[in-house]
Motif scaffolding. Structure first.
Motif, PDB file in Angstrom:
ATOM      1  N   ARG A   1      40.567  24.717  33.475  1.00  0.00           N
ATOM      2  CA  ARG A   1      39.307  25.544  34.267  1.00  0.00           C
ATOM      3  C   ARG A   1      40.224  27.120  34.065  1.00  0.00           C
ATOM      4  N   PRO A   2      39.281  28.131  34.056  1.00  0.00           N
ATOM      5  CA  PRO A   2      39.755  29.435  34.008  1.00  0.00           C
ATOM      6  C   PRO A   2      40.653  29.678  35.022  1.00  0.00           C
ATOM      7  N   ASP A   3      41.813  30.669  34.956  1.00  0.00           N
ATOM      8  CA  ASP A   3      42.263  30.564  36.043  1.00  0.00           C
ATOM      9  C   ASP A   3      41.560  32.078  37.940  1.00  0.00           C
ATOM     10  N   ALA A   4      42.088  32.652  38.043  1.00  0.00           N
ATOM     11  CA  ALA A   4      41.304  33.040  39.329  1.00  0.00           C
ATOM     12  C   ALA A   4      41.460  34.662  39.366  1.00  0.00           C
ATOM     13  N   LEU A   5      42.083  34.465  38.287  1.00  0.00           N
ATOM     14  CA  LEU A   5      42.105  36.013  38.024  1.00  0.00           C
ATOM     15  C   LEU A   5      40.708  36.122  36.815  1.00  0.00           C
ATOM     16  N   THR A   6      40.533  35.407  35.698  1.00  0.00           N
ATOM     17  CA  THR A   6      39.834  35.171  34.338  1.00  0.00           C
ATOM     18  C   THR A   6      38.623  35.249  35.344  1.00  0.00           C
ATOM     19  N   MET A   7      38.358  34.404  35.997  1.00  0.00           N
ATOM     20  CA  MET A   7      36.602  34.188  36.613  1.00  0.00           C
ATOM     21  C   MET A   7      36.474  36.139  37.709  1.00  0.00           C
ATOM     22  N   GLU A   8      37.655  36.450  38.310  1.00  0.00           N
ATOM     23  CA  GLU A   8      38.001  37.298  38.758  1.00  0.00           C
ATOM     24  C   GLU A   8      37.010  38.851  37.972  1.00  0.00           C
ATOM     25  N   VAL A   9      37.850  38.938  37.188  1.00  0.00           N
ATOM     26  CA  VAL A   9      37.039  39.576  35.532  1.00  0.00           C
ATOM     27  C   VAL A   9      35.203  39.267  35.311  1.00  0.00           C
ATOM     28  N   VAL A  10      35.264  38.030  34.786  1.00  0.00           N
ATOM     29  CA  VAL A  10      34.435  37.861  34.752  1.00  0.00           C
ATOM     30  C   VAL A  10      32.859  38.320  35.565  1.00  0.00           C
ATOM     31  N   GLU A  11      33.490  38.172  36.995  1.00  0.00           N
ATOM     32  CA  GLU A  11      32.235  38.573  38.289  1.00  0.00           C
ATOM     33  C   GLU A  11      31.905  40.483  37.835  1.00  0.00           C
ATOM     34  N   LEU A  12      33.491  40.938  37.640  1.00  0.00           N
ATOM     35  CA  LEU A  12      33.833  42.448  37.845  1.00  0.00           C
ATOM     36  C   LEU A  12      32.488  42.800  36.713  1.00  0.00           C
ATOM     37  N   ILE A  13      32.197  42.100  35.232  1.00  0.00           N
ATOM     38  CA  ILE A  13      31.981  42.647  34.239  1.00  0.00           C
ATOM     39  C   ILE A  13      31.142  42.138  34.784  1.00  0.00           C
ATOM     40  N   GLY A  14      29.939  41.236  35.109  1.00  0.00           N
ATOM     41  CA  GLY A  14      28.826  40.902  35.333  1.00  0.00           C
ATOM     42  C   GLY A  14      28.125  41.967  36.186  1.00  0.00           C
ATOM     43  N   ASP A  15      29.058  41.927  36.966  1.00  0.00           N
ATOM     44  CA  ASP A  15      28.365  43.795  37.932  1.00  0.00           C
ATOM     45  C   ASP A  15      28.573  44.582  37.583  1.00  0.00           C
TER      46      ASP A  15
END
Length: 148
Positions: free
Chosen positions: A8-22
């Motif tokens: 599973r992606p780590d929390a930092l990677t998931m936060e970056v993915v969310e920011l890219i989506g934003d």
């Protein structure tokens, strides 16, 4: 039968993915707003922007816009009716027609790009060095040659 273990992606990677989506959502929203100032839809503005870089056949436009060629034909028809786009024979194959921007279409495409609030506000708020770093990171993520 066991399934392969997926990390599973780590929390930092998931936060970056969310920011890219934003960022993507904000970019598209700004693009739609800029297009509306010229009485264009977002799809018309994106097609005009693509054609401001180079003339393209309908099939390639459809591929780049991820839509059906018949949709592209309709968009080109509307832009042609406004004098922003014209159809020309492809210099490489005269049987094929390409869509190309007119001088007015080139001006509108430039004004659209310059009118994006996203480019003027948050991105412009970064230093030159920060924008260069961001550009290099985005190129690496997209697999674009950074030697240029």
């Amino acid at each position: 039968m066991s399934t392969p273990h997926k990390t599973r992606p780590d929390a930092l990677t998931m936060e970056v993915v969310e920011l890219i989506g934003d960022v993507v959502a904000r970019f598209y929203s700004d693009y739609e707003d800029a297009a509306a100032e010229y009485a264009l839809t977002g799809a018309q503005a994106r097609l005009l922007n693509l054609l401001s870089l180079e003339p393209l056949p309908m099939r390639k436009l459809a591929h780049k816009l991820k839509c059906e060629p018949s949709n592209v034909t309709g968009i080109v028809d509307r832009l042609e009716g406004r004098g922003l786009v014209e159809r020309r024979p492809d210099p490489a194959d005269r049987r094929v027609k390409v869509a190309a921007v007119t001088d007015e279409g080139q001006r509108v495409a430039r004004d659209l790009r310059e009118g994006l609030r996203f480019a003027r506000e948050p991105l412009a708020g970064l230093s030159h060095q920060e924008r260069e770093s961001l550009r290099e990171l985005l190129r690496r993520m997209l697999g674009v040659d950074t030697a240029s």
